[in-house]
Motif scaffolding. Sequence first.
Motif: not given
Length: 121
Positions: A14-15, A18, A107, A110-111
């Motif tokens: 999902e990330i 994005r 993003s 976060h990954i």
Amino acid sequence: MSIPNEALQKLVQEIESRAVAAQQQINVVKAQITAKQREVRLLELTSSEISQLPKSTNVYEGVGKMFIAAPMTNVDKRLTGETKGLKSDITNLEKKLHYLETTHKNSREHIEQLFRGGERA
């Protein structure tokens, strides 16, 4: 507390989606900014060329496949108005670009954080 592999994989996907969408939009916005900057340069060049002419010079504007005589003041006002509008558009696009770049960066962070930590207390 450990995150199950399936949930972690779904979250990463999902990330990542994005981040990819933000990158694509960044490319589109950059192309739009470049096109509008090119239009501004063309309008400013036209305006500077017209300003060098005597006020009594006949000026014609292209309308489709024909040309119509127009007062120089009207042509200059139109060019100035279009330039201001394009500069405003560029400013808005630059704001959008900044937002998209921030989204893309967040993003990616976060990954990386998910891969580094994987666990959160």
